[in-house]
Design a protein around this motif. Structure first.
Motif, short mmCIF file in Angstrom:
data_model
loop_
_atom_site.label_atom_id
_atom_site.label_comp_id
_atom_site.label_asym_id
_atom_site.label_seq_id
_atom_site.Cartn_x
_atom_site.Cartn_y
_atom_site.Cartn_z
N PRO A 1 -34.03 -38.62 -29.12
CA PRO A 1 -34.05 -38.10 -27.75
C PRO A 1 -35.20 -38.70 -26.95
N PHE A 2 -34.96 -38.95 -25.68
CA PHE A 2 -35.97 -39.46 -24.75
C PHE A 2 -36.59 -40.77 -25.24
N GLY A 3 -35.78 -41.62 -25.88
CA GLY A 3 -36.33 -42.83 -26.48
C GLY A 3 -36.86 -43.84 -25.48
N VAL A 4 -36.13 -44.06 -24.39
CA VAL A 4 -36.54 -45.05 -23.39
C VAL A 4 -37.42 -44.37 -22.36
N SER A 5 -38.63 -44.85 -22.21
CA SER A 5 -39.61 -44.17 -21.36
C SER A 5 -39.20 -44.21 -19.89
N LEU A 6 -39.81 -43.35 -19.13
CA LEU A 6 -39.54 -43.26 -17.70
C LEU A 6 -39.89 -44.57 -16.98
N PRO A 7 -41.08 -45.17 -17.22
CA PRO A 7 -41.38 -46.45 -16.57
C PRO A 7 -40.44 -47.56 -17.01
N ALA A 8 -40.02 -47.56 -18.27
CA ALA A 8 -39.11 -48.60 -18.75
C ALA A 8 -37.76 -48.51 -18.06
N GLN A 9 -37.26 -47.32 -17.89
CA GLN A 9 -36.00 -47.16 -17.17
C GLN A 9 -36.12 -47.67 -15.74
N ALA A 10 -37.23 -47.32 -15.08
CA ALA A 10 -37.43 -47.76 -13.70
C ALA A 10 -37.54 -49.28 -13.62
N ALA A 11 -38.24 -49.88 -14.57
CA ALA A 11 -38.40 -51.34 -14.58
C ALA A 11 -37.06 -52.03 -14.79
N ALA A 12 -36.22 -51.50 -15.66
CA ALA A 12 -34.92 -52.11 -15.91
C ALA A 12 -34.03 -52.04 -14.68
N VAL A 13 -34.01 -50.89 -14.02
CA VAL A 13 -33.19 -50.75 -12.82
C VAL A 13 -33.68 -51.71 -11.73
N ALA A 14 -35.00 -51.79 -11.54
CA ALA A 14 -35.55 -52.69 -10.53
C ALA A 14 -35.27 -54.15 -10.88
N SER A 15 -35.28 -54.49 -12.16
CA SER A 15 -34.99 -55.86 -12.58
C SER A 15 -33.54 -56.24 -12.28
N LEU A 16 -32.63 -55.31 -12.46
CA LEU A 16 -31.23 -55.58 -12.14
C LEU A 16 -31.05 -55.84 -10.65
N ALA A 17 -31.88 -55.18 -9.84
CA ALA A 17 -31.79 -55.37 -8.38
C ALA A 17 -32.38 -56.70 -7.93
N ALA A 18 -33.08 -57.39 -8.83
CA ALA A 18 -33.74 -58.66 -8.48
C ALA A 18 -33.10 -59.82 -9.21
N GLU A 19 -31.79 -59.77 -9.41
CA GLU A 19 -31.13 -60.78 -10.23
C GLU A 19 -31.10 -62.17 -9.61
N ASP A 20 -31.18 -62.26 -8.28
CA ASP A 20 -31.20 -63.60 -7.67
C ASP A 20 -32.43 -64.37 -8.13
N GLU A 21 -33.58 -63.72 -8.11
CA GLU A 21 -34.80 -64.35 -8.59
C GLU A 21 -34.73 -64.57 -10.09
N LEU A 22 -34.13 -63.63 -10.81
CA LEU A 22 -33.97 -63.78 -12.25
C LEU A 22 -33.20 -65.06 -12.57
N LEU A 23 -32.08 -65.27 -11.90
CA LEU A 23 -31.26 -66.44 -12.18
C LEU A 23 -32.00 -67.73 -11.88
N HIS A 24 -32.83 -67.71 -10.84
CA HIS A 24 -33.65 -68.89 -10.53
C HIS A 24 -34.61 -69.19 -11.68
N ARG A 25 -35.26 -68.16 -12.19
CA ARG A 25 -36.20 -68.35 -13.29
C ARG A 25 -35.48 -68.81 -14.56
N VAL A 26 -34.33 -68.25 -14.82
CA VAL A 26 -33.56 -68.65 -15.99
C VAL A 26 -33.20 -70.13 -15.90
N GLN A 27 -32.79 -70.59 -14.72
CA GLN A 27 -32.44 -72.00 -14.55
C GLN A 27 -33.65 -72.89 -14.81
N GLU A 28 -34.82 -72.47 -14.38
CA GLU A 28 -36.03 -73.26 -14.64
C GLU A 28 -36.32 -73.33 -16.13
N LEU A 29 -36.14 -72.21 -16.83
CA LEU A 29 -36.37 -72.21 -18.27
C LEU A 29 -35.34 -73.07 -19.00
#
Length: 355
Positions: free
Chosen positions: A247-275
């Motif tokens: 129960p309650f395994g994924v912390s509150l900040p971790a959940q927030a960070a994951a949701v915010a990361s999904l909202a920033a996928e355009d920048e994510l894809l740019h970084r992935v292409q560079e890698l």
């Protein structure tokens, strides 16, 4: 008489995390041993995390509701097909606990993710390791031949960690059709965002009653320190994973960070292409030195080093580069994470002194 620890637990080999970066000449220091993303958090992630930390006196949402909604929308799957955990490895542990036990067998390729033997042993089931093919990728025919009446789960890692090759989509689909329906097939796609091969397996298209996909925010999304992963599966399987989770395994900040990361996928894809560009440059440079490097569709490359593995690892360490040696035969070698451009150039300069 003290309490007796289960034999399956007492004999579990420790998981070996990537070692910290050494200090090389002039203080040069790069950690290339854990397949971490070298980029800082995506835009908006720090702000979302800080806002979540201001509510640290409250329990996290046990149902991971906001993240579930975001992932269901991203992948166009039902919310009941998702289960969240502290990294995809924790989801794997829970999935195996739900499906396998004493007397069962779990089949998986080897060499592959080193948490597999540990996860299987914790359930009391038996590992059946199937050697990879000559290209350092999976031998699906051999995996199929390894199936017995005791087989409960088959693991498929694509791209394969630590060697890098993908599994062909059509061949995997045919493999799934050929495996008895009561056997669970788990497609570990922790590095899926780095794949560029047109024939790479598309795990989400293969989801069915006995097929699940594992995903993570640790690699492409750069949230390794927050531990968020998930599976996409049939609702019954996803429900079993949730039931086996703490129960309650994924912390509150971790959940927030994951949701915010999904909202920033355009920048994510740019970084992935560079890698990806850096990965291909690194792999090509190593091959030009005469070294054996299989095709990698991930954020690392595999350097087949054989009995020179330990010596080469020491030379990289002396240069200020911490890579990941796998020294046990017959498939010993070095896994080198794609890092900052200056780290990758240093890898090539150091490798030139190995040959």
């Amino acid at each position: 008489m003290p309490p007796q620890i289960r034999s399956a637990i007492a004999s579990v080999p420790p998981y070996r995390p990537g070692k910290p970066a050494p200090s090389g000449p002039g203080g040069v220091s790069f950690k290339l041993s854990s397949n971490e993303n070298p980029y800082p958090p995506l835009p908006g992630v720090l702000a979302a995390t800080q806002a979540a930390c201001e509510r640290m006196n409250r329990y996290p949402d046990m149902a991971n509701s906001e993240l579930i909604v975001a992932l269901a929308d991203k992948h166009q799957v039902g919310e009941d097909q998702l289960a969240i955990g502290t990294g995809s490895v924790a989801v794997l542990y829970n999935l195996l606990q739900a499906l396998a036990g004493e007397g069962d067998e779990v089949v998986y390729p080897w060499r592959s993710f080193e948490a597999y033997p540990i996860a299987v042993q914790l359930t009391g089931a038996r590992s059946v390791q199937v050697p990879n093919g000559p290209d350092a990728g999976h031998d699906l025919e051999a995996l199929r031949r390894a199936v017995t009446p005791a087989t409960k789960v088959i693991m498929v890692c694509t791209p394969n960690n630590p060697t890098g090759p993908i599994v062909d989509h059509d061949r995997l689909a045919a493999f799934i059709d050929d495996v008895p329906d009561h056997i669970m097939i788990v497609i570990d796609e922790a590095y899926v965002e780095f794949g560029t091969a047109p024939n790479r397996a598309r795990g989400l298209e293969l989801i069915g009653p006995n097929v699940a996909s594992l995903r993570t925010f640790s690699k492409a999304y750069g949230l390794a320190g927050f531990r968020v992963g998930y599976c996409v599966a049939d609702p019954a399987i996803a429900g079993a994973v949730r039931a086996a989770s703490a129960p309650f395994g994924v912390s509150l900040p971790a959940q927030a960070a994951a949701v915010a990361s999904l909202a920033a996928e355009d920048e994510l894809l740019h970084r992935v292409q560079e890698l990806i560009k850096e990965r291909d440059t690194l792999a090509d440079g190593l091959r030009q030195l005469g070294l054996t490097v299989p095709d990698s569709q991930s954020n690392f490359v595999w350097l087949a080093a054989g009995d020179r593995t330990a010596d080469w690892a020491q030379q990289f360490t002396a240069a200020g580069l911490m890579v990941r040696p796998f020294v046990d035969a017959p498939d010993a070698g070095l896994r080198i994470t794609v890092g900052e451009p200056e780290a990758n150039r240093l890898v090539l300069r150091t490798a030139a002194e190995l040959v």
